[in-house]
Design a protein around this motif. Structure first.
Motif, short mmCIF file in Angstrom:
data_model
loop_
_atom_site.label_atom_id
_atom_site.label_comp_id
_atom_site.label_asym_id
_atom_site.label_seq_id
_atom_site.Cartn_x
_atom_site.Cartn_y
_atom_site.Cartn_z
N ASN A 1 1.08 11.23 -10.85
CA ASN A 1 0.26 12.44 -10.89
C ASN A 1 1.09 13.71 -11.05
O ASN A 1 0.56 14.75 -11.44
CB ASN A 1 -0.60 12.54 -9.63
CG ASN A 1 -1.73 11.53 -9.63
OD1 ASN A 1 -2.16 11.08 -10.69
ND2 ASN A 1 -2.21 11.17 -8.44
N LYS B 1 1.60 6.24 -7.35
CA LYS B 1 0.47 7.03 -7.87
C LYS B 1 0.78 8.52 -7.80
O LYS B 1 0.48 9.28 -8.73
CB LYS B 1 -0.80 6.72 -7.07
CG LYS B 1 -1.45 5.39 -7.42
CD LYS B 1 -2.73 5.18 -6.62
CE LYS B 1 -3.42 3.87 -7.00
NZ LYS B 1 -4.65 3.66 -6.21
N LYS B 2 1.40 8.95 -6.70
CA LYS B 2 1.77 10.36 -6.56
C LYS B 2 2.82 10.74 -7.61
O LYS B 2 2.78 11.84 -8.17
CB LYS B 2 2.30 10.62 -5.15
CG LYS B 2 1.22 10.60 -4.08
CD LYS B 2 1.82 10.85 -2.70
CE LYS B 2 0.73 10.86 -1.63
NZ LYS B 2 1.29 11.05 -0.26
N PRO C 1 0.82 -1.23 0.00
CA PRO C 1 0.00 0.00 0.00
C PRO C 1 0.85 1.27 0.00
O PRO C 1 0.50 2.25 -0.66
CB PRO C 1 -0.82 -0.13 1.29
CG PRO C 1 -0.91 -1.60 1.53
CD PRO C 1 0.39 -2.17 1.07
N ILE C 2 1.97 1.24 0.73
CA ILE C 2 2.85 2.43 0.77
C ILE C 2 3.45 2.68 -0.60
O ILE C 2 3.45 3.82 -1.10
CB ILE C 2 3.96 2.23 1.83
CG1 ILE C 2 3.34 2.16 3.22
CG2 ILE C 2 4.99 3.35 1.73
CD1 ILE C 2 4.35 1.86 4.32
N ASP C 3 3.98 1.61 -1.25
CA ASP C 3 4.56 1.77 -2.59
C ASP C 3 3.50 2.18 -3.60
O ASP C 3 3.76 3.02 -4.47
CB ASP C 3 5.22 0.46 -3.03
CG ASP C 3 6.55 0.22 -2.33
OD1 ASP C 3 7.15 1.21 -1.87
OD2 ASP C 3 6.98 -0.95 -2.25
N LEU C 4 2.32 1.60 -3.50
CA LEU C 4 1.25 1.93 -4.43
C LEU C 4 0.91 3.41 -4.35
O LEU C 4 0.78 4.09 -5.38
CB LEU C 4 0.02 1.07 -4.10
CG LEU C 4 -1.14 1.14 -5.10
CD1 LEU C 4 -0.71 0.61 -6.46
CD2 LEU C 4 -2.34 0.36 -4.58
N ASP C 5 0.78 3.94 -3.13
CA ASP C 5 0.48 5.36 -2.95
C ASP C 5 1.60 6.23 -3.49
O ASP C 5 1.35 7.25 -4.14
CB ASP C 5 0.25 5.64 -1.47
CG ASP C 5 -0.13 7.09 -1.22
OD1 ASP C 5 -1.19 7.52 -1.72
OD2 ASP C 5 0.64 7.80 -0.53
N ARG C 6 2.88 5.81 -3.25
CA ARG C 6 4.03 6.59 -3.70
C ARG C 6 4.10 6.67 -5.22
O ARG C 6 4.34 7.74 -5.79
CB ARG C 6 5.32 5.97 -3.15
CG ARG C 6 6.60 6.67 -3.59
CD ARG C 6 7.73 6.37 -2.62
NE ARG C 6 7.98 4.94 -2.51
CZ ARG C 6 8.93 4.30 -3.20
NH1 ARG C 6 9.70 4.98 -4.03
NH2 ARG C 6 9.12 3.01 -3.06
#
Length: 730
Positions: free
Chosen positions: A633, A629-630, A622-627
């Motif tokens: 973006n 995605k940012k 989840p941490i890597d996924l969020d990173r």
């Protein structure tokens, strides 16, 4: 235990009894394998290397040569050198470049053949024994005559069953004994602990011991070139990119048609002319039958080609001073795993193939090599498909002897055949025995074509171009006298030998405190721009000639080869006076070579597609996924769910100087990830790419690298703002 095994072990035991004699004798001569003997260089070493234009003029204007050699591989150049060493006027042509075929795509070993010796002993086969004996002599000769391009390499044979320790030890000791005075260093047994100390990456489970023996290693394309340049400095007229269109014939005194030369075309400008010669030697490797059918269209083919694939992995896969031999793979083949040119080379495979001037590696062969390597390495070492930096296929020209009663049997040795029209064909054999093959071919030419050599062959012990007065410490003087970086000086010294001084003198001033001279072509490799100009003097006619054979950049790292290409094109354009159209053709030809023949097609498309399309989705925390995605973006500012070339350009233009990132480069980056080929990269494609990179299935992706740089730049901007708002940090 069978009777043959008992005999073999008995022979081995007897050999060990006399081994001490060979050991002390080997010590007397071993020093010559580490540096060239100090002696006055012969007069030919001071001869200037004729330009390619001068060589072409000699080929076109000479009334008649004694020998015309077709083929610029190791054997062809060896024939030219042997011929000219006898005082025979000699010509050589190759349709492509020197060493452009099999001779540049070997395992890089100079060896007698441990496998062949095993067969000789177990089968009591004297032919196999003589083959090994000859190859071991030639191995020693090559290490002596080109000390800058070659050297001894210890190779470890790990043993996982106790009974195999004495079995393999006796076999390897026999290898030492057969080498006799050419023994590089005595083989020895290592305990499990010592084995892991010398080769930390080795799998330790069930390991009992290992046996270390010595063979030779070399830079094959540069060795091939050194043989050709030595012939040229001694008076041979040699030219690459000159294609044989047809053989010329005349009537001899008995009314028989005999070969008397060839009609050729200079493929650089299309000029067609005849080369006349008393004897024509066919040394074209896998293309042997092409020339033979020019002589006689009805003659049966003798070449049965086999493809061998090799891959290049990063240096951390092996120690820099120890190789590894897998003597029995899952399908019975042998795999070598060796340090080479600062990387790790693994191979080879052996499978039937079609004859082509542009062989391509197959994904199945790459996977086979990786799986075999994985079986011998520690679980700590993740053997990743994405770590394959380049891959290539070489065609081994196995032949049947047309003079043999059994014309269906593959010859173990090389074959020299003289046709009724006196075309001399030399085929088969292996890299290590090129000199003895050349000697036999010229002997046949002298016998059948009524040549009158002025003296015997002088190639046994003849130090090659760049080898005179070279020592392993020569690089130190280069670094001290010219201000080169140590790794650059070492590279120049071990590539050009005593000729390295010429490149150092041509090197550009860097404008930095250190190094003083030597602008690199790519940041992480020791090749410098001055080598391009020197490569042209060594008859490099195309960008591929330089990338693949004057240097080995393309063989070591396809990405580095692409990065170096613009500089190479720029220098060659100026020196060879290329038009814009020629520059573009050279660029496309080089990219095609890298893409198809050096494995980038597989690395960046087949590998990526299998990694991404069959990864069964994204495997990120989840941490890597969020990173990630940012990060995505930052480029997809409008939250469209995809990024385009315009999005990349708007961000990267802030990071790089104007014009540094070209539109074509941006398009290529997108295409590498754009699986559905819709001209944009969607978020899910990007996340699957990052997931595959985390798993090691894909490495070195340019889009991911540049997007990370853009993210880091944004973080730095925020940090700078925070400091200024706090009063500048006071």
């Amino acid at each position: 235990m069978g009777s043959r095994t008992k005999v073999a072990l008995g022979v081995g035991a007897f050999g060990v009894a006399v081994y001490e004699y060979y050991t002390w004798n080997a010590h007397r001569v071993r020093k010559k394998f580490f540096q060239a003997e100090s002696k006055i260089a012969p007069e030919w070493t001071t001869n200037p290397l004729p330009s390619r234009a001068a060589q072409l003029k000699a080929l076109e204007c000479t009334k008649e040569f004694d020998v015309l050699v077709i083929g610029g591989g190791a054997t062809g150049c060896g024939v030219a050198l042997d011929s000219v060493s006898r005082g025979l006027t000699t010509a050589l042509v190759d349709k492509y470049d020197f060493s452009s075929g099999t001779s540049s795509r070997s395992t890089k070993l100079l060896h007698g053949g441990v496998r062949y010796l095993q067969k000789a002993i177990m089968g009591l086969d004297m032919d196999q024994y003589r083959l090994v004996k000859e190859a071991l002599h030639e191995r020693g000769n090559l290490l002596q005559i080109a000390p800058h391009l070659s050297g001894p390499l210890p190779i470890m044979l790990p043993v996982y069953k106790y009974w195999q320790v004495p079995y393999y030890w006796l076999g390897i000791k026999m290898y030492d004994i057969v080498a006799g005075k050419e023994c590089l260093q005595s083989s020895y047994v290592l305990s499990k602990e010592k084995s892991l100390e010398r080769f930390p990456m080795l799998k330790k489970e069930k390991l009992k011991a290992s046996i270390v023996y010595y063979d030779g290693q070399h830079n094959d394309a540069r060795m091939n070139l050194a043989i050709g340049l030595t012939a040229a400095r001694q008076g041979a007229a040699i030219a690459n990119h000159v294609e044989v269109l047809k053989l010329l014939k005349r009537k001899d005194k008995d009314g028989n048609e005999v070969c008397c030369g060839a009609t050729v075309r200079n493929n650089m400008n299309g000029n067609v002319f005849d080369i006349r010669a008393k004897c024509v030697v066919n040394a074209t490797g896998p293309f042997t039958d092409n020339i033979r059918t020019m002589d006689d269209a009805e003659i049966p083919k003798i070449c049965q080609p086999s493809a061998g694939v090799h891959i290049i992995l990063p240096d951390y896969y092996s120690p820099d001073t120890m190789g590894l031999l897998d003597p029995s793979t899952s399908d019975g083949r042998v795999i070598f795993f060796l340090p080479w040119e600062g990387y790790t080379i693994a191979g080879t495979t052996d499978s039937p193939t079609d004859i082509t001037p542009h062989p391509e590696p197959r994904e199945a062969d790459i996977q086979f090599i990786l799986n075999e390597v994985k079986n011998y390495l520690s679980p700590d070492v993740r053997v990743r498909r994405g770590d394959v930096l380049s891959a290539w296929s070489g065609i081994r020209p196995l032949v049947v002897d047309p003079s043999s009663k059994n014309t269906q049997s593959i010859s173990r040795n090389h074959v020299v055949h003289v046709s009724p029209s006196k075309l001399v064909t030399i085929a088969g054999g292996k890299w290590t025995t090129y000199r003895s093959m050349a000697y036999d071919a010229v002997e046949a030419a002298v016998k059948h074509c009524d040549l009158k050599p002025a003296r015997p062959s002088g190639t046994d012990g003849m130090i090659l171009d760049g080898g005179h007065n070279w020592t392993a410490n020569s690089y130190i003087k280069l670094a001290q006298d010219y201000g080169l970086e140590t790794d650059v000086a070492k590279h120049l010294s071990t590539t050009y030998g005593s000729r390295a001084v010429a490149i150092a003198r041509m090197a550009m001033v860097t404008g930095r405190r250190w190094p003083i001279v030597g602008k690199r072509l790519v940041e992480d490799l020791p090749y410098i721009e001055a080598e391009i100009s020197y490569g042209i003097e060594e008859y490099a006619c195309t960008a591929v000639d330089f990338l693949a054979r004057r240097t080995r950049i393309a063989f070591l790292n396809t990405q580095a080869a692409e990065e170096a290409l613009p500089t190479i094109l720029n220098v060659m354009k100026k020196e060879l006076k290329w038009s814009k159209e020629r520059v573009e053709k050279e660029r496309q030809d080089a990219l095609e070579f890298i893409y198809h023949e050096m494995g980038k097609k597989i690395n960046f498309f087949q590998t990526r597609e299998s990694a991404l399309e069959h990864s069964q989705g994204v495997h990120l925390s989840p941490i890597d996924l969020d990173r990630y995605k940012k990060r995505f973006n930052l480029f997809d500012k409008e939250r469209k769910g995809f990024i385009t070339r315009h999005d990349l350009k708007s961000v990267l233009d802030q990071e790089f100087e104007e014009g540094q990132i070209k539109d074509d480069d941006l398009s290529d980056m997108l295409n590498e990830v754009d699986l559905n080929k819709n001209g944009k990269v969607e978020l899910d494609e990007f996340l699957e790419l990052m997931s595959s990179m985390r798993e090691g299935k894909v490495i070195g992706n340019r889009l991911a690298t540049f997007m990370r740089q853009g993210e880091l730049r944004k973080i730095k901007e925020r940090e700078d703002i925070a400091v200024s708002r706090s009063g500048g940090g006071v």
